[in-house]
Write a protein that holds these residues in place. Structure first.
Motif, PDB file in Angstrom:
ATOM      1  N   ALA A 244       0.848  -1.297   0.069  1.00 49.86           N
ATOM      2  CA  ALA A 244      -0.247   0.012   0.094  1.00 49.86           C
ATOM      3  C   ALA A 244       0.620   1.379  -0.234  1.00 49.86           C
ATOM      4  O   ALA A 244       0.620   2.254  -0.640  1.00 49.86           O
ATOM      5  CB  ALA A 244      -1.078   0.051   1.362  1.00 49.86           C
ATOM      6  N   ARG A 245       2.066   1.287   0.739  1.00 45.73           N
ATOM      7  CA  ARG A 245       3.038   2.334   0.875  1.00 45.73           C
ATOM      8  C   ARG A 245       3.443   2.579  -0.648  1.00 45.73           C
ATOM      9  O   ARG A 245       3.620   3.668  -0.915  1.00 45.73           O
ATOM     10  CB  ARG A 245       4.169   1.947   1.973  1.00 45.73           C
ATOM     11  CG  ARG A 245       5.293   2.737   1.592  1.00 45.73           C
ATOM     12  CD  ARG A 245       6.251   2.587   2.446  1.00 45.73           C
ATOM     13  NE  ARG A 245       6.048   3.478   3.865  1.00 45.73           N
ATOM     14  CZ  ARG A 245       6.637   3.241   5.086  1.00 45.73           C
ATOM     15  NH1 ARG A 245       7.430   1.995   5.163  1.00 45.73           N
ATOM     16  NH2 ARG A 245       6.227   4.005   6.383  1.00 45.73           N
ATOM     17  N   ILE A 246       3.940   1.590  -1.386  1.00 50.68           N
ATOM     18  CA  ILE A 246       4.429   1.744  -2.617  1.00 50.68           C
ATOM     19  C   ILE A 246       3.486   2.223  -3.665  1.00 50.68           C
ATOM     20  O   ILE A 246       3.771   3.399  -4.350  1.00 50.68           O
ATOM     21  CB  ILE A 246       5.128   0.463  -3.087  1.00 50.68           C
ATOM     22  CG1 ILE A 246       6.157  -0.206  -2.394  1.00 50.68           C
ATOM     23  CG2 ILE A 246       5.680   0.460  -4.363  1.00 50.68           C
ATOM     24  CD1 ILE A 246       6.364  -1.585  -2.845  1.00 50.68           C
TER      25      ILE A 246
ATOM     26  N   LEU B  40      11.974   1.231  -9.857  1.00 47.43           N
ATOM     27  CA  LEU B  40      12.326   0.064  -8.816  1.00 47.43           C
ATOM     28  C   LEU B  40      11.183  -0.181  -8.008  1.00 47.43           C
ATOM     29  O   LEU B  40      10.755  -1.217  -7.542  1.00 47.43           O
ATOM     30  CB  LEU B  40      13.527   0.656  -8.253  1.00 47.43           C
ATOM     31  CG  LEU B  40      14.011  -0.219  -7.043  1.00 47.43           C
ATOM     32  CD1 LEU B  40      14.380  -1.591  -7.594  1.00 47.43           C
ATOM     33  CD2 LEU B  40      15.478   0.419  -6.464  1.00 47.43           C
ATOM     34  N   SER B  41      10.591   1.131  -7.457  1.00 39.82           N
ATOM     35  CA  SER B  41       9.079   0.814  -6.691  1.00 39.82           C
ATOM     36  C   SER B  41       8.315   0.263  -7.251  1.00 39.82           C
ATOM     37  O   SER B  41       7.465  -0.878  -6.675  1.00 39.82           O
ATOM     38  CB  SER B  41       8.559   2.203  -6.255  1.00 39.82           C
ATOM     39  OG  SER B  41       9.536   2.895  -5.427  1.00 39.82           O
ATOM     40  N   ALA B  42       7.905   0.525  -8.484  1.00 44.08           N
ATOM     41  CA  ALA B  42       6.813  -0.388  -9.230  1.00 44.08           C
ATOM     42  C   ALA B  42       7.137  -1.831  -9.350  1.00 44.08           C
ATOM     43  O   ALA B  42       6.251  -2.823  -9.162  1.00 44.08           O
ATOM     44  CB  ALA B  42       6.631   0.276 -10.755  1.00 44.08           C
ATOM     45  N   THR B  43       8.344  -1.997  -9.552  1.00 45.05           N
ATOM     46  CA  THR B  43       8.669  -3.526  -9.821  1.00 45.05           C
ATOM     47  C   THR B  43       8.543  -4.322  -8.449  1.00 45.05           C
ATOM     48  O   THR B  43       7.901  -5.363  -8.564  1.00 45.05           O
ATOM     49  CB  THR B  43      10.336  -3.482 -10.253  1.00 45.05           C
ATOM     50  OG1 THR B  43      10.317  -2.956 -11.453  1.00 45.05           O
ATOM     51  CG2 THR B  43      10.676  -5.149 -10.617  1.00 45.05           C
ATOM     52  N   ALA B  44       9.032  -3.522  -7.594  1.00 45.41           N
ATOM     53  CA  ALA B  44       8.541  -4.256  -5.994  1.00 45.41           C
ATOM     54  C   ALA B  44       7.362  -4.480  -5.786  1.00 45.41           C
ATOM     55  O   ALA B  44       7.074  -5.468  -5.383  1.00 45.41           O
ATOM     56  CB  ALA B  44       9.406  -3.317  -5.029  1.00 45.41           C
ATOM     57  N   ALA B  45       6.467  -3.428  -6.087  1.00 44.81           N
ATOM     58  CA  ALA B  45       5.086  -3.518  -5.807  1.00 44.81           C
ATOM     59  C   ALA B  45       4.413  -4.835  -6.694  1.00 44.81           C
ATOM     60  O   ALA B  45       3.631  -5.735  -6.219  1.00 44.81           O
ATOM     61  CB  ALA B  45       4.066  -2.291  -6.498  1.00 44.81           C
TER      62      ALA B  45
ATOM     63  N   GLU C  72       2.221 -10.135  -7.080  1.00 43.50           N
ATOM     64  CA  GLU C  72       2.034 -11.232  -7.557  1.00 43.50           C
ATOM     65  C   GLU C  72       2.463 -12.670  -6.599  1.00 43.50           C
ATOM     66  O   GLU C  72       1.649 -13.614  -6.916  1.00 43.50           O
ATOM     67  CB  GLU C  72       3.191 -11.600  -8.807  1.00 43.50           C
ATOM     68  CG  GLU C  72       2.409 -11.152 -10.162  1.00 43.50           C
ATOM     69  CD  GLU C  72       1.075 -11.605 -10.638  1.00 43.50           C
ATOM     70  OE1 GLU C  72       1.397 -12.919 -10.796  1.00 43.50           O
ATOM     71  OE2 GLU C  72      -0.031 -11.110 -10.314  1.00 43.50           O
ATOM     72  N   SER C  73       3.299 -12.309  -5.858  1.00 44.11           N
ATOM     73  CA  SER C  73       3.975 -13.436  -4.788  1.00 44.11           C
ATOM     74  C   SER C  73       2.825 -13.631  -3.808  1.00 44.11           C
ATOM     75  O   SER C  73       2.311 -14.852  -3.465  1.00 44.11           O
ATOM     76  CB  SER C  73       5.051 -12.965  -4.049  1.00 44.11           C
ATOM     77  OG  SER C  73       6.203 -12.786  -4.934  1.00 44.11           O
ATOM     78  N   MET C  74       2.124 -12.564  -3.370  1.00 49.01           N
ATOM     79  CA  MET C  74       0.723 -12.788  -2.351  1.00 49.01           C
ATOM     80  C   MET C  74      -0.135 -13.324  -3.137  1.00 49.01           C
ATOM     81  O   MET C  74      -1.014 -14.056  -2.479  1.00 49.01           O
ATOM     82  CB  MET C  74       0.610 -11.259  -1.930  1.00 49.01           C
ATOM     83  CG  MET C  74       1.634 -10.695  -0.888  1.00 49.01           C
ATOM     84  SD  MET C  74       2.070 -11.658   0.590  1.00 49.01           S
ATOM     85  CE  MET C  74       1.029 -10.671   1.773  1.00 49.01           C
TER      86      MET C  74
ATOM     87  N   ILE D 113      -3.503 -14.465  -1.053  1.00 49.92           N
ATOM     88  CA  ILE D 113      -3.397 -13.220  -0.384  1.00 49.92           C
ATOM     89  C   ILE D 113      -3.805 -11.968  -1.135  1.00 49.92           C
ATOM     90  O   ILE D 113      -2.928 -11.750  -1.922  1.00 49.92           O
ATOM     91  CB  ILE D 113      -2.175 -13.125   0.790  1.00 49.92           C
ATOM     92  CG1 ILE D 113      -2.050 -14.410   1.597  1.00 49.92           C
ATOM     93  CG2 ILE D 113      -2.482 -12.056   1.575  1.00 49.92           C
ATOM     94  CD1 ILE D 113      -0.734 -14.242   2.401  1.00 49.92           C
ATOM     95  N   ALA D 114      -4.818 -11.208  -0.966  1.00 51.15           N
ATOM     96  CA  ALA D 114      -4.874  -9.831  -1.459  1.00 51.15           C
ATOM     97  C   ALA D 114      -3.888  -8.875  -0.915  1.00 51.15           C
ATOM     98  O   ALA D 114      -3.831  -8.905   0.311  1.00 51.15           O
ATOM     99  CB  ALA D 114      -6.499  -9.607  -1.237  1.00 51.15           C
ATOM    100  N   VAL D 115      -3.722  -7.976  -1.711  1.00 48.71           N
ATOM    101  CA  VAL D 115      -2.777  -6.892  -1.273  1.00 48.71           C
ATOM    102  C   VAL D 115      -3.469  -5.526  -1.499  1.00 48.71           C
ATOM    103  O   VAL D 115      -4.117  -5.115  -2.628  1.00 48.71           O
ATOM    104  CB  VAL D 115      -1.292  -6.830  -1.945  1.00 48.71           C
ATOM    105  CG1 VAL D 115      -0.738  -7.739  -1.247  1.00 48.71           C
ATOM    106  CG2 VAL D 115      -1.495  -6.999  -3.124  1.00 48.71           C
ATOM    107  N   PRO D 116      -3.809  -4.386  -0.421  1.00 49.50           N
ATOM    108  CA  PRO D 116      -4.397  -3.418  -0.711  1.00 49.50           C
ATOM    109  C   PRO D 116      -3.863  -2.452  -1.485  1.00 49.50           C
ATOM    110  O   PRO D 116      -2.893  -2.217  -1.406  1.00 49.50           O
ATOM    111  CB  PRO D 116      -4.977  -2.877   0.634  1.00 49.50           C
ATOM    112  CG  PRO D 116      -4.252  -3.521   1.638  1.00 49.50           C
ATOM    113  CD  PRO D 116      -3.381  -4.746   1.004  1.00 49.50           C
ATOM    114  N   GLU D 117      -4.663  -1.350  -2.161  1.00 51.51           N
ATOM    115  CA  GLU D 117      -3.942  -0.398  -2.917  1.00 51.51           C
ATOM    116  C   GLU D 117      -3.519   0.930  -1.744  1.00 51.51           C
ATOM    117  O   GLU D 117      -2.643   1.623  -1.902  1.00 51.51           O
ATOM    118  CB  GLU D 117      -4.904   0.426  -3.926  1.00 51.51           C
ATOM    119  CG  GLU D 117      -5.365  -0.769  -4.801  1.00 51.51           C
ATOM    120  CD  GLU D 117      -3.947  -0.920  -6.066  1.00 51.51           C
ATOM    121  OE1 GLU D 117      -3.547   0.116  -6.486  1.00 51.51           O
ATOM    122  OE2 GLU D 117      -3.482  -2.183  -6.157  1.00 51.51           O
ATOM    123  N   GLN D 118      -4.481   0.945  -0.806  1.00 53.31           N
ATOM    124  CA  GLN D 118      -4.350   1.849   0.146  1.00 53.31           C
ATOM    125  C   GLN D 118      -4.602   1.225   1.616  1.00 53.31           C
ATOM    126  O   GLN D 118      -5.205   0.298   1.944  1.00 53.31           O
ATOM    127  CB  GLN D 118      -4.991   3.243   0.129  1.00 53.31           C
ATOM    128  CG  GLN D 118      -6.303   2.966   0.297  1.00 53.31           C
ATOM    129  CD  GLN D 118      -7.070   4.297  -0.564  1.00 53.31           C
ATOM    130  OE1 GLN D 118      -7.444   4.707  -1.643  1.00 53.31           O
ATOM    131  NE2 GLN D 118      -7.052   5.362   0.608  1.00 53.31           N
TER     132      GLN D 118
END
Length: 593
Positions: free
Chosen positions: A483-485, A570-575, A580-582, A587-592
């Motif tokens: 969410a931070r990214i 670099l941030s976008a790739t990490a996100a 994808e891993s989650m 597991i869902a990852v929130p946008e915020q």
């Protein structure tokens, strides 16, 4: 899965040994590993195996190979030797090119189809009670392994073999018939699986009363258990079911319909799904043809009472019954038949059974019998054995006082997530609906991640409170990082695209790129070992490295626009890698957040 630089290092090391010491070494003898954090460098070559050709110390051998590699591979900026380990440093330009030309690609981390089909069988519930904590681990493991294998290029079939017949099912049916007064899930305001489970517990209580009464009247406990009227009625009901009695079958169908509706809600909340359902009521008669096949080929033998056996003493096991003397099946009979049915239907190259470790012996025997019967596909069978899940005592009360109900646990997790999120004041500006969705995402993420980060073979202690720690080795920490990214990218109105930057990286940027570059290797290792734990621990490391990078480097306020664009890439790739891993972990990852 070796990257191109690793491949180059291996090939050039083989050449170095040839040119320096006039010796041929196979590629398999060149061992690469990630350099330990306390030493300088990114890739380490183990030089001990080469000393028998160099006839020199590991340090001198490492120095000579290091000098050869540095003069032949442009990407190497330096090296150092620690005992028998040659630590290679790669130039910043290498890492920048890697981000621009590989990590930013839309298809990064995607594997092509390998043309193989694989079945993952998981869940396997009984229709006489709701799902419990052990089932949660089973479902999450099965689902995640299936998703990882899909990502690795397999055509995956998710299967669920439902245990919908037998004496335990008849116990619930009989208790409902006797004590239910026509109660339904609607009239009781209960999920169908909980209602049927309630009558399974009632049967058990009433049966205990009867046996205690018979013991008090002078019978031994064993006699009382056999002669109690309730168990005899349940056995009679099973006989009627097997004979196709219309009334019994109608009741069985009604109660199973209630249970399936209940299971469906639990599966939906857990976020798992299936491509194919098998029902024991359809498969329990299978396997008898296979028994005949084994008798004809001499793999099985008959005893005087007409029962059929296999002798596995040469394999360090014992004799195993495969068909009773009266011609009725045992579990292994129907498992042999179901295995054949699954192969006939799907022709898969591999088949994974996700079942607890109390069944280790059963699967060893099952797979061995299929191999002895000459089934060509038996080599592709694998038992993904997992340990039990414990809770710290007193953490949760279970509905039946014995096992922790899956639905109750999920509700508690969402409530815990809500309390923790509100404490931290992370819900400002969200609608009530968005808040509810966020609590669900965090609670379920906490539960799933905690259960999946541990090697499946290990028994684990699940602590609901610890699992929702936003700063710990947890799902919510990774979700919060994502969410931070996303927040950073939104503020920057980010668009993707390679950028040329001065080839000087901070250690935080380089460490993060190196970790992201391991993503395909981690998918491959997780797929080959059927272990979501590898992927779960990897994505936590990525999140940790991103947070270090975020705290140490300026992103949005970077003075150089190219540097800013590079750090956003670099941030976008990490996100993307985190998301994808989650996703593969369910597991869902929130946008915020």
């Amino acid at each position: 899965m070796a990257t191109s630089i690793q491949q180059t290092l291996i090939e050039q090391t083989v050449r170095a040994v040839k040119e320096l010491y006039n010796a041929e070494i196979p590629v398999s003898q060149v061992t690469l590993q990630e350099t330990r954090k306390e030493f300088e460098g990114q890739i380490t070559i183990v030089t001990f195996p080469v000393t028998r050709f160099s006839k020199k110390s590991p340090e001198q051998t490492g120095t000579e190979i290091g000098e050869y590699l540095q003069s032949n591979i442009a990407e190497i900026s330096g090296f150092n030797i620690i005992k028998g380990f040659l630590n290679i440093s790669l130039a910043d330009s290498y890492w920048i090119d890697l981000l621009n030309n590989t990590l930013l690609r839309a298809d990064y981390g995607q594997f092509p189809s390998n043309g193989k089909r694989l079945m993952v069988e998981y869940s396997s519930p009984n229709t006489n009670k709701p799902l419990h904590l052990g089932h949660i681990r089973n479902n999450l493991l099965g689902y995640s392994v299936a998703e990882i294998l899909k990502a690795y290029g397999y055509d995956v079939v998710k299967a669920n073999l439902v245990n919908d017949r037998g004496i335990h099912i008849c116990k619930s049916m009989l208790a409902w018939q006797k004590f239910g007064n026509g109660e339904t899930p609607e009239s009781a305001n209960l999920k169908g699986d909980h209602l049927v489970g309630k009558y399974y517990v009632i049967f058990d209580k009433e049966y205990k009363k009867e046996t205690e009464g018979l013991v008090a009247a002078g019978q031994t406990e064993e006699e009382a258990k056999k002669h109690a009227p309730l168990i005899k009625e349940a056995q009679e009901m099973l006989r009627k079911w097997e004979a196709g009695d219309e009334e019994v079958i109608a009741l069985w169908k009604t109660m199973n319909t209630w249970v399936y509706a209940g299971f469906e809600k639990t599966y939906r909340q857990l976020g798992v799904d299936f491509d194919k359902y098998y029902y024991e009521s359809n498969t329990y008669l299978l396997g008898k043809d296979i028994i005949q096949e084994g008798l004809d080929s001499g793999v099985f033998f008959k005893k005087e009472d007409n029962s059929v056996w296999i002798d596995l003493s040469d394999e360090g096991l014992d004799q195993k019954l495969v068909l009773r003397g009266d011609g009725t099946s045992v579990y292994i009979t129907q498992d042999l038949g179901t295995a054949q049915l699954k192969y006939d239907e799907f022709g898969m190259n591999e088949s994974i059974y996700v079942v607890g470790n109390e069944q280790d012996y059963h699967f060893k025997v099952l797979f061995l019998i299929l191999k002895k019967l000459g089934k060509s596909w038996a080599d592709g069978l694998f038992h993904l054995s997992y340990g039990m899940v414990d809770l710290p005592s007193g953490k949760m009360k279970s509905r039946e006082g014995t096992v922790v109900d899956a639905d109750d646990l999920m509700v508690e997790m969402i409530e815990t997530a809500q309390a923790r999120t509100e404490e931290l004041g992370k819900t400002e500006g969200l609608t009530e609906e968005a808040k509810a969705e966020l609590y669900d995402t965090i609670g379920m993420g906490a539960l799933k991640y905690f259960l999946l980060k541990v090697d499946p073979k290990k028994r684990l202690l699940f602590d609901p409170n610890e699992s929702v720690d936003f700063q710990g080795h947890t799902g919510p920490f990774i979700q919060y990082t994502h969410a931070r990214i996303k927040s950073v990218l939104r503020k920057a109105t980010y668009t993707s695209g390679a950028v040329a930057v001065p080839p000087v990286l901070s250690v935080f940027e380089r460490d993060l790129i190196q970790s992201l570059a391991n993503y395909p290797t981690i998918i491959e290792a997780s797929a080959k070992e059927f272990s979501p734990a590898q992927l779960a621990n990897y994505v936590y490391d990525v999140a940790k490295l991103y947070n270090k990078f975020y705290h140490e480097e300026t992103i949005l306020k970077a003075e150089d626009s190219e540097v800013k664009a590079f750090r956003l890439n670099l941030s976008a790739t990490a996100a993307k890698v985190i998301s994808e891993s989650m996703r593969m972990l369910g597991i869902a990852v929130p946008e915020q957040m």
